[in-house]
Write a protein that holds these residues in place. Structure first.
Motif, PDB file in Angstrom:
ATOM      1  N   THR A 174       0.862  -1.177   0.000  1.00 22.37           N
ATOM      2  CA  THR A 174       0.000   0.000   0.000  1.00 22.37           C
ATOM      3  C   THR A 174       0.895   1.222   0.000  1.00 22.37           C
ATOM      4  O   THR A 174       1.708   1.405   0.918  1.00 22.37           O
ATOM      5  N   GLU A 225       1.022   5.283   0.094  1.00 17.04           N
ATOM      6  CA  GLU A 225       0.190   6.436   0.470  1.00 17.04           C
ATOM      7  C   GLU A 225       0.866   7.730   0.047  1.00 17.04           C
ATOM      8  O   GLU A 225       2.083   7.888   0.161  1.00 17.04           O
ATOM      9  N   THR A 278      -4.314   6.603  -1.571  1.00 19.21           N
ATOM     10  CA  THR A 278      -3.554   5.358  -1.508  1.00 19.21           C
ATOM     11  C   THR A 278      -3.723   4.550  -2.785  1.00 19.21           C
ATOM     12  O   THR A 278      -4.718   4.699  -3.504  1.00 19.21           O
ATOM     13  N   THR A 289      -2.634   0.357  -4.294  1.00 15.23           N
ATOM     14  CA  THR A 289      -2.030  -0.948  -4.067  1.00 15.23           C
ATOM     15  C   THR A 289      -1.213  -1.327  -5.296  1.00 15.23           C
ATOM     16  O   THR A 289      -1.702  -1.228  -6.426  1.00 15.23           O
TER      17      THR A 289
END
Length: 258
Positions: free
Chosen positions: A226, A228, A238, A240
């Motif tokens: 993740t 951010e 955010t 992934t």
């Protein structure tokens, strides 16, 4: 005839240590320090995460700064100084966004702490840079580059608060943070417009976007993470991302006016 009994040196040392322990005083530990547990990232398989953080829509106008309370600041700033809280390039790149791996990094990795200090300067009655990152226990050098008094007032929530005065140009001091924290706010109680923000990290995978909104995280081990992005006015976004061996991944995140 007098007979003197001498214990071997090792036995004598052991008897002394036992005697000290019995009296409540521990013998000094002269053994080598234990190695820090963990493993290092394999550079042969590491990849990267890069991208650009953009601002969608018309950016808010830059706010004027009134520095008249300190003639030394007003003289350095020149006419019509403006806030640098929101800086957007002509093609929408957002500057001063702190980007870092928030989750997914294997806690078994060990990262050496840099000995080189990170410098937070005060120039033209502004913090320079406005947004920056540092490692836990890495030296932070606080400097005054102005011919006026500044105080560096840090307002963390996890680490200890501190407030130090730097009287004039050339004054410096060093501080370290003991725990990760995103973000630590800095202010100057003398000049209310001054602000800076610092991400304190346990690992090296962080960056601050440049004038074009770009960033790059190098040497990332394979895994799913993740990521951010933090901005002082617009909050967080955010994404992934999965990094395979030796893979260069790219991501794009965007902010908009609240």
């Amino acid at each position: 005839m007098r007979i003197t009994l001498r214990a071997p040196r090792r036995l004598a040392a052991a008897l002394v240590a036992a005697g000290l322990a019995a009296c409540g005083t521990a013998a000094p530990d002269t053994s080598a320090p234990a190695a820090v547990p963990g493993r290092t990232v394999d550079a042969a398989t590491a990849g990267s995460i890069a991208g650009t953080i953009r601002f969608e829509g018309a950016p808010p106008p830059r706010e004027p700064i009134r520095m008249g309370s300190d003639p030394a600041c007003a003289e350095q700033a020149g006419p019509s100084p403006q806030s640098d809280a929101v800086l957007v390039s002509a093609d929408g790149g957002l500057q001063n966004v702190f980007v870092y791996i928030k989750d997914g990094l294997d806690p078994g990795y060990r990262f050496e702490t840099p000995a080189t200090p990170v410098v937070l300067d005060q120039q033209g009655c502004r913090y320079r840079p406005r947004v920056l990152g540092i490692r836990v226990h890495q030296p932070l050098e606080l400097a005054n580059g102005d011919l006026t008094f500044h105080n560096v007032h840090a307002l963390p929530k996890t680490n200890a608060e501190f407030n130090h005065g730097l009287n004039t140009r050339g004054d410096r001091m060093t501080h370290t943070f003991d725990a990760p924290e995103v973000m630590v706010r800095f202010k100057c109680d003398v000049h209310g417009w001054m602000a800076a923000y610092m991400g304190v990290m346990a690992h090296p995978f962080f960056a601050v976007t440049g004038a074009d909104g770009s960033f790059s995280l190098q040497g990332v081990p394979p895994g799913t993470y993740t990521v951010e992005a933090w901005h002082e006015r617009f909050g967080t976004r955010t994404a992934t991302v999965t990094v395979a061996e030796r893979q260069a991944q790219t991501i794009a995140l965007a902010f908009a006016a609240r």
